[in-house]
Design a protein around this motif. Structure first.
Motif, PDB file in Angstrom:
ATOM      1  N   ASP A 286      36.025 -20.141 -35.775  1.00 24.15           N
ATOM      2  CA  ASP A 286      35.093 -19.054 -36.078  1.00 24.15           C
ATOM      3  C   ASP A 286      33.727 -19.294 -35.447  1.00 24.15           C
ATOM      4  OD1 ASP A 286      34.972 -21.269 -37.876  1.00 24.15           O
ATOM      5  OD2 ASP A 286      33.782 -20.077 -39.283  1.00 24.15           O
ATOM      6  N   ILE A 287      33.396 -20.539 -35.155  1.00 24.33           N
ATOM      7  CA  ILE A 287      32.094 -20.882 -34.571  1.00 24.33           C
ATOM      8  C   ILE A 287      32.206 -21.126 -33.067  1.00 24.33           C
ATOM      9  CG2 ILE A 287      30.209 -22.573 -34.614  1.00 24.33           C
ATOM     10  CD1 ILE A 287      31.124 -23.174 -37.554  1.00 24.33           C
ATOM     11  N   PHE A 288      33.210 -21.883 -32.660  1.00 23.30           N
ATOM     12  CA  PHE A 288      33.318 -22.345 -31.277  1.00 23.30           C
ATOM     13  C   PHE A 288      34.402 -21.632 -30.468  1.00 23.30           C
ATOM     14  CE2 PHE A 288      31.358 -25.944 -33.549  1.00 23.30           C
ATOM     15  CZ  PHE A 288      30.232 -26.134 -32.767  1.00 23.30           C
ATOM     16  N   THR A 289      34.759 -20.426 -30.857  1.00 20.96           N
ATOM     17  CA  THR A 289      35.774 -19.675 -30.124  1.00 20.96           C
ATOM     18  C   THR A 289      35.336 -19.483 -28.675  1.00 20.96           C
ATOM     19  OG1 THR A 289      36.436 -18.488 -32.107  1.00 20.96           O
ATOM     20  CG2 THR A 289      37.052 -17.492 -30.009  1.00 20.96           C
ATOM     21  N   GLY A 290      36.182 -19.903 -27.759  1.00 26.28           N
ATOM     22  CA  GLY A 290      35.916 -19.688 -26.340  1.00 26.28           C
ATOM     23  C   GLY A 290      35.043 -20.722 -25.671  1.00 26.28           C
ATOM     24  N   ILE A 291      34.700 -21.788 -26.371  1.00 26.98           N
ATOM     25  CA  ILE A 291      33.799 -22.769 -25.748  1.00 26.98           C
ATOM     26  C   ILE A 291      34.477 -23.503 -24.592  1.00 26.98           C
ATOM     27  CG2 ILE A 291      34.234 -24.698 -27.331  1.00 26.98           C
ATOM     28  CD1 ILE A 291      31.071 -25.128 -27.061  1.00 26.98           C
ATOM     29  N   CYS A 292      35.754 -23.791 -24.705  1.00 24.83           N
ATOM     30  CA  CYS A 292      36.455 -24.468 -23.611  1.00 24.83           C
ATOM     31  C   CYS A 292      36.452 -23.601 -22.352  1.00 24.83           C
ATOM     32  CB  CYS A 292      37.894 -24.803 -24.017  1.00 24.83           C
ATOM     33  SG  CYS A 292      38.020 -26.081 -25.283  1.00 24.83           S
ATOM     34  N   GLU A 293      36.734 -22.317 -22.541  1.00 23.23           N
ATOM     35  CA  GLU A 293      36.734 -21.398 -21.402  1.00 23.23           C
ATOM     36  C   GLU A 293      35.333 -21.278 -20.808  1.00 23.23           C
ATOM     37  OE1 GLU A 293      38.000 -20.595 -24.456  1.00 23.23           O
ATOM     38  OE2 GLU A 293      40.129 -20.779 -23.961  1.00 23.23           O
ATOM     39  N   HIS A 294      34.328 -21.204 -21.670  1.00 23.69           N
ATOM     40  CA  HIS A 294      32.949 -21.078 -21.193  1.00 23.69           C
ATOM     41  C   HIS A 294      32.538 -22.301 -20.386  1.00 23.69           C
ATOM     42  CE1 HIS A 294      28.529 -20.845 -21.296  1.00 23.69           C
ATOM     43  NE2 HIS A 294      28.745 -19.548 -21.284  1.00 23.69           N
ATOM     44  N   ILE A 295      32.886 -23.478 -20.861  1.00 15.52           N
ATOM     45  CA  ILE A 295      32.559 -24.699 -20.124  1.00 15.52           C
ATOM     46  C   ILE A 295      33.280 -24.699 -18.777  1.00 15.52           C
ATOM     47  CG2 ILE A 295      32.807 -27.224 -20.108  1.00 15.52           C
ATOM     48  CD1 ILE A 295      32.321 -27.111 -23.175  1.00 15.52           C
ATOM     49  N   GLY A 296      34.527 -24.255 -18.774  1.00 16.55           N
ATOM     50  CA  GLY A 296      35.290 -24.182 -17.520  1.00 16.55           C
ATOM     51  C   GLY A 296      34.687 -23.203 -16.523  1.00 16.55           C
ATOM     52  N   GLU A 297      34.173 -22.079 -17.017  1.00 21.03           N
ATOM     53  CA  GLU A 297      33.605 -21.046 -16.138  1.00 21.03           C
ATOM     54  C   GLU A 297      32.156 -21.334 -15.752  1.00 21.03           C
ATOM     55  OE1 GLU A 297      34.141 -17.547 -18.473  1.00 21.03           O
ATOM     56  OE2 GLU A 297      36.334 -17.578 -18.255  1.00 21.03           O
ATOM     57  N   HIS A 298      31.454 -22.145 -16.539  1.00 24.06           N
ATOM     58  CA  HIS A 298      30.028 -22.422 -16.302  1.00 24.06           C
ATOM     59  C   HIS A 298      29.770 -23.934 -16.266  1.00 24.06           C
ATOM     60  CE1 HIS A 298      30.189 -18.391 -18.148  1.00 24.06           C
ATOM     61  NE2 HIS A 298      29.241 -18.122 -17.269  1.00 24.06           N
TER      62      HIS A 298
END
Length: 160
Positions: A66-78
């Motif tokens: 609920d807090i960190f949804t998508g953080i892995c993808e964001h780190i991968g893209e940025h």
């Protein structure tokens, strides 16, 4: 006491925040114990993010979705922005790459900092206590000998 003042103040602060529901059990557990993912996504840059770090990031996303949804993808893209943040001299004072810099509270940011730059967590801890309880809980009061001297005598020394 002075040696352990920050730890004591941090424990008081987090106890209060946990009692008020501002720090969840998964957040607290992650900060204390870290995390490890069973099936983490592919590490976007193994030269920048070690396997244990990437597994911890994936565990944050899994256990606190609920807090960190998508953080892995964001780190991968940025990756470039995350690398700049993580390699900064004072990451505890530097905002996380957007949108995470504004989406997370200071405790959640400390969880990310623990993953990337564990040696800077003590500075973030001090900042967190100051933010929640005030600077008096992290700093020692100045010693003014003129105020202390009247309470001393030949048998009552001043101990620093």
């Amino acid at each position: 006491f002075e040696r352990h003042k920050l730890i004591f103040s941090f424990l008081i602060t987090t106890s209060i925040m946990r009692n008020y529901g501002q720090v969840s059990a998964p957040e607290w557990n992650f900060l204390l114990r870290g995390g490890q993912s069973i099936n983490p996504p592919k590490n976007p840059d193994p030269t920048f993010i070690t396997t244990p770090q990437w597994e911890a990031i994936a565990a944050m996303q899994e256990s606190m979705g609920d807090i960190f949804t998508g953080i892995c993808e964001h780190i991968g893209e940025h990756t470039k922005e995350w690398k700049m943040w993580a390699s900064s001299e004072h990451p505890h004072d530097t905002p996380l790459p957007n949108p995470w810099g504004t989406a997370l509270n200071s405790f959640q940011t400390m969880c990310i900092l623990k993953t990337f730059r564990q040696e800077k967590v003590v500075f973030a801890t001090s900042k967190y206590v100051s933010e929640k309880l005030g600077r008096s809980f992290t700093e020692s009061p100045p010693i003014i000998l003129a105020d202390i001297f009247p309470d001393t005598s030949a048998i009552t020394p001043v101990i620093f």
